[in-house]
Scaffold this motif. Structure first.
Motif, short mmCIF file in Angstrom:
data_model
loop_
_atom_site.label_atom_id
_atom_site.label_comp_id
_atom_site.label_asym_id
_atom_site.label_seq_id
_atom_site.Cartn_x
_atom_site.Cartn_y
_atom_site.Cartn_z
N ILE A 1 22.71 53.02 47.64
CA ILE A 1 21.28 52.69 47.58
C ILE A 1 20.56 53.32 48.76
CG2 ILE A 1 21.62 50.54 46.33
CD1 ILE A 1 21.36 49.04 48.95
N ASP A 2 19.25 53.46 48.60
CA ASP A 2 18.39 54.01 49.65
C ASP A 2 17.85 52.86 50.49
OD1 ASP A 2 15.53 54.92 50.65
OD2 ASP A 2 16.69 56.73 50.23
N PRO A 3 17.76 53.02 51.81
CA PRO A 3 17.28 51.90 52.65
C PRO A 3 15.86 51.45 52.32
CG PRO A 3 17.46 53.94 53.92
CD PRO A 3 18.13 54.19 52.62
N ALA A 4 15.05 52.34 51.78
CA ALA A 4 13.66 51.98 51.50
C ALA A 4 13.47 51.46 50.08
CB ALA A 4 12.76 53.20 51.71
N CYS A 5 14.53 51.41 49.29
CA CYS A 5 14.40 51.02 47.88
C CYS A 5 15.05 49.66 47.66
CB CYS A 5 15.06 52.07 46.99
SG CYS A 5 15.00 51.68 45.23
N GLY A 6 14.27 48.65 47.30
CA GLY A 6 14.80 47.33 47.03
C GLY A 6 15.54 47.29 45.71
N ARG A 7 16.75 46.76 45.70
CA ARG A 7 17.57 46.69 44.48
C ARG A 7 18.14 45.29 44.36
NH1 ARG A 7 19.44 51.67 42.66
NH2 ARG A 7 20.19 50.47 40.87
N ASP A 8 18.51 44.92 43.15
CA ASP A 8 19.17 43.65 42.88
C ASP A 8 20.66 43.90 42.75
OD1 ASP A 8 16.72 42.45 42.91
OD2 ASP A 8 16.50 42.38 40.72
N LEU A 9 21.46 42.99 43.32
CA LEU A 9 22.92 43.17 43.29
C LEU A 9 23.47 43.21 41.86
CD1 LEU A 9 25.26 43.49 45.31
CD2 LEU A 9 25.68 41.04 45.09
N PRO A 10 23.00 42.36 40.92
CA PRO A 10 23.53 42.44 39.55
C PRO A 10 23.26 43.77 38.87
CG PRO A 10 22.43 40.33 39.90
CD PRO A 10 22.10 41.20 41.08
N ASP A 11 22.24 44.51 39.32
CA ASP A 11 21.98 45.83 38.73
C ASP A 11 22.94 46.89 39.25
OD1 ASP A 11 19.85 44.73 37.37
OD2 ASP A 11 18.37 45.32 38.88
N LEU A 12 23.61 46.60 40.38
CA LEU A 12 24.50 47.57 40.99
C LEU A 12 25.96 47.32 40.67
CD1 LEU A 12 22.86 47.69 44.54
CD2 LEU A 12 22.58 49.36 42.70
N LEU A 13 26.33 46.04 40.49
CA LEU A 13 27.73 45.68 40.31
C LEU A 13 27.93 44.86 39.05
CD1 LEU A 13 28.69 44.61 43.96
CD2 LEU A 13 29.00 46.85 42.88
N GLU A 14 29.12 45.01 38.45
CA GLU A 14 29.50 44.23 37.27
C GLU A 14 30.79 43.47 37.59
OE1 GLU A 14 30.92 44.99 32.62
OE2 GLU A 14 30.52 46.67 33.97
N GLY A 15 30.73 42.15 37.54
CA GLY A 15 31.90 41.34 37.86
C GLY A 15 33.01 41.52 36.84
N LEU A 16 34.26 41.56 37.30
CA LEU A 16 35.39 41.70 36.39
C LEU A 16 35.80 40.37 35.78
CD1 LEU A 16 37.65 44.23 38.36
CD2 LEU A 16 35.89 44.69 36.65
N GLY A 17 35.75 39.31 36.57
CA GLY A 17 36.09 37.99 36.06
C GLY A 17 34.84 37.22 35.68
N LYS A 18 34.07 36.85 36.67
CA LYS A 18 32.80 36.13 36.48
C LYS A 18 31.66 37.09 36.76
CE LYS A 18 32.68 31.87 37.69
NZ LYS A 18 32.64 30.59 38.44
N SER A 19 30.57 36.94 36.02
CA SER A 19 29.43 37.83 36.21
C SER A 19 28.82 37.63 37.60
CB SER A 19 28.38 37.59 35.13
OG SER A 19 27.78 36.31 35.30
N ILE A 20 28.16 38.66 38.10
CA ILE A 20 27.55 38.58 39.43
C ILE A 20 26.49 37.48 39.51
CG2 ILE A 20 26.22 39.85 41.16
CD1 ILE A 20 29.12 40.65 41.04
N PRO A 21 25.58 37.33 38.52
CA PRO A 21 24.62 36.23 38.60
C PRO A 21 25.29 34.86 38.69
CG PRO A 21 23.90 37.82 36.97
CD PRO A 21 25.28 38.23 37.38
N ASP A 22 26.35 34.64 37.89
CA ASP A 22 27.07 33.36 37.96
C ASP A 22 27.71 33.18 39.33
OD1 ASP A 22 26.37 32.80 35.38
OD2 ASP A 22 28.30 33.39 34.51
#
Length: 352
Positions: A40-61
């Motif tokens: 990610i770029d330091p000036a660009c706000g991102r959400d963690l669930p948009d960047l990673l996919e959980g293998l067991g439990k989803s990132i939002p959970d």
């Protein structure tokens, strides 16, 4: 008094990847190490669930559980969603108090090598389990076939060639012999065959096999054999080595239904340093090398790593058992050799 540095400024130069996560999963800040792992770029706000996919439990959970105090400090391996930055990351999140309310501190590390080793271990365990099962079944089945062949031979002594039952008994014997050949393949795969090693010269072995290989290939496929006569001798079971070569050549023939050429070569090879390919490590040293190459379409790159697995085949249903290459693999490994796909080893260095 000196101004106090902000927590983000203190995190920035640390070699550990750290990120602050908000209640909605947004990345409030991330140091340089974390930005590199997340892409990610330091000036660009991102959400963690948009960047990673959980293998067991989803990132939002996982975020909800950590905010609720149910998963404090628990590590989770996640897959990166960005196709340009493939791999796996290990994320450990802990709830803490932030300037605007509760937030999470995430410690991130690269888990790609860990997942690769895990996949290798699972594959090794699977191959070992299948090998033990195949070996046990083969031994029991071989005992049954011995009894069937023995009784069939006794019946053939009482039913001469002109007898009406003679043809049926010969059919039983032929099918029993085919089953015995399959048992030998299973024993070779499980590496439980009794080997009779002897000193061999590969060019002699290939010369004896040439006529058989020509018949196996048929009219559409040509065979070209190239031997290096001063190749180093090897110690191996000649019958088993012949089975390996036949399996490889037949596999090459089946890859060229419209015809082509099978190149069979022997040469010397020297490795100055260990060679790693498809989870196998070949130590440095001098080797006698057999190469089998065809002019067919080849195997898709995503399936190359599976070709030596038992019962895996790229052929249509009914056209292959998936035991040919796995049998060759078992025989070669039992003789302390190596069998690799699409390998290129340099010629040995000449002494000065």
């Amino acid at each position: 008094p000196q101004p106090t540095a902000s927590p983000d400024a203190l995190m920035e130069p640390l070699p550990v990847a750290l990120a602050r996560i908000g209640a909605r999963g947004q990345i409030l800040s991330a140091n340089a190490a974390a930005r590199g792992l997340l892409g990610i770029d330091p000036a660009c706000g991102r959400d963690l669930p948009d960047l990673l996919e959980g293998l067991g439990k989803s990132i939002p959970d996982r975020l909800r559980d950590t905010f609720a105090g149910r998963a404090q400090g628990r590590s989770e391996v996640a897959r990166r969603r960005d196709s340009a930055h493939t791999g796996f990351l290990q994320v450990t999140m802990t709830r803490m108090a932030g300037p605007d309310g509760p937030e999470l501190l995430a410690v991130i590390s690269d888990a790609t090598e860990l997942k690769t080793l895990e996949a290798q271990f699972v594959q090794s365990q699977k191959m070992q389990a299948v090998g033990q099962l195949a070996g046990g079944i083969a031994h029991d089945f071989n005992n049954l076939l011995t009894a069937i062949n023995g009784h069939c031979d006794l019946l053939l002594l009482r039913h001469l060639q002109g007898d009406s039952d003679h043809a049926d008994l010969m059919q039983i014997r032929q099918n029993a012999n085919r089953a015995a050949a399959l048992v030998r393949q299973l024993l070779a795969f499980s590496r439980k065959q009794t080997l009779r090693p002897e000193t061999l010269h590969l060019y002699d072995t290939l010369a004896e096999l040439a006529n058989l290989l020509d018949r196996l290939l048929g009219e559409k496929v040509a065979l070209e054999i190239s031997n290096v006569e001063d190749i180093w001798p090897i110690r191996a079971d000649e019958r088993q080595l012949e089975q390996v070569i036949v399996n490889l050549v037949v596999n090459a023939r089946d890859a060229m239904p419209s015809g082509g050429v099978v190149h069979l070569r022997t040469r010397k090879a020297t490795l100055d340093e260990p060679l790693e390919r498809h989870r196998a490590i070949v130590p440095a040293g001098d080797y006698a090398l057999i190469e089998v190459e065809d002019t067919g379409t080849g195997i898709p790159p995503d399936k190359i790593g599976k070709i030596f697995e038992p019962f895996f085949t790229t052929k249509k249903v009914g056209e292959g058992t998936g035991l040919g290459l796995s049998t060759a693999y078992g025989i070669v490994k039992q003789m302390d050799g190596f069998i690799l796909s699409l390998i290129h080893i340099s010629e040995p260095k000449r002494p000065t």
